[in-house]
Motif scaffolding. Structure first.
Motif: not given
Length: 191
Positions: A42-44, A49-53, A104-108, A138-145
């Motif tokens: 994402p550009s920023n 939603q961009d940050a979450e994804q 990168w995830a922590i920074f975001a 976000r980690l819970e959602m990632t694990n589910a995906r």
């Protein structure tokens, strides 16, 4: 493990309807395999939603690797350091490897949910900061995906293993091959 890790980044990003560009695998002359998935960021990260994804994509590789190894997936770590609610993110960002997916995830997470002065005080009394709660979700959602697409990750990983480079070489798995494989394996776009 590298194949599963890189493919998970791509699967999660694709499931969001985002553009994927391919995966590059490199093998050093002594046989060490590394990889990188080329996806359009994402550009920023000001858009929630961009940050979450973005964060979920960055966490997906580690989630898949840990699942394959039978390890715990309820924590975020970067270069051997487990991140918790009391972690000093500014200190971590100044010393850690910025090429690490978890960094990168922590920074975001920190950038989008930066603590204010009151939250900083409340942390000393055991309250979890907003960035940590958001990142944990976000980690819970990632694990589910990753779990939802595990069959596809395993099936496509087996195909990619046959295409890995020899020592001292590089292989690029093109986006059209990946897209066709993801569609064939039934990876659905999420709502």
């Amino acid at each position: 493990m590298v194949v599963c890790h890189e493919l998970a980044h791509t699967v999660v990003w694709y499931s969001f309807g985002r553009e994927i560009r391919g995966i590059t695998f490199r093998r050093s002359i002594d046989g060490y395999l590394s990889g990188g998935s080329a996806n359009v960021n994402p550009s920023n990260l000001e858009n929630n939603q961009d940050a979450e994804q973005f964060v979920e994509r960055m966490l997906a590789g580690d989630s898949a690797a840990r699942r394959k190894l039978g390890m715990r997936r309820d924590q975020i770590s970067t270069v051997g350091f487990a991140v918790n609610a009391r972690t000093s993110i500014p200190s971590l960002l100044s010393t850690a490897n910025r090429n690490d997916d978890a960094m990168w995830a922590i920074f975001a997470a920190y950038k989008t949910r930066k603590p204010n002065w009151l939250e900083t005080i409340l942390i000393h009394f055991g309250k979890k900061p907003g960035w940590f709660k958001w990142l944990s979700l976000r980690l819970e959602m990632t694990n589910a995906r990753v779990d939802a697409h595990w069959r596809a990750i395993e099936a496509i990983s087996k195909e990619l293993i046959a295409r890995l480079p020899a020592d001292g070489e590089e292989t690029v798995i093109p986006a059209d091959f990946l897209t066709g494989s993801l569609e064939r394996e039934g990876v659905q776009l999420c709502d």
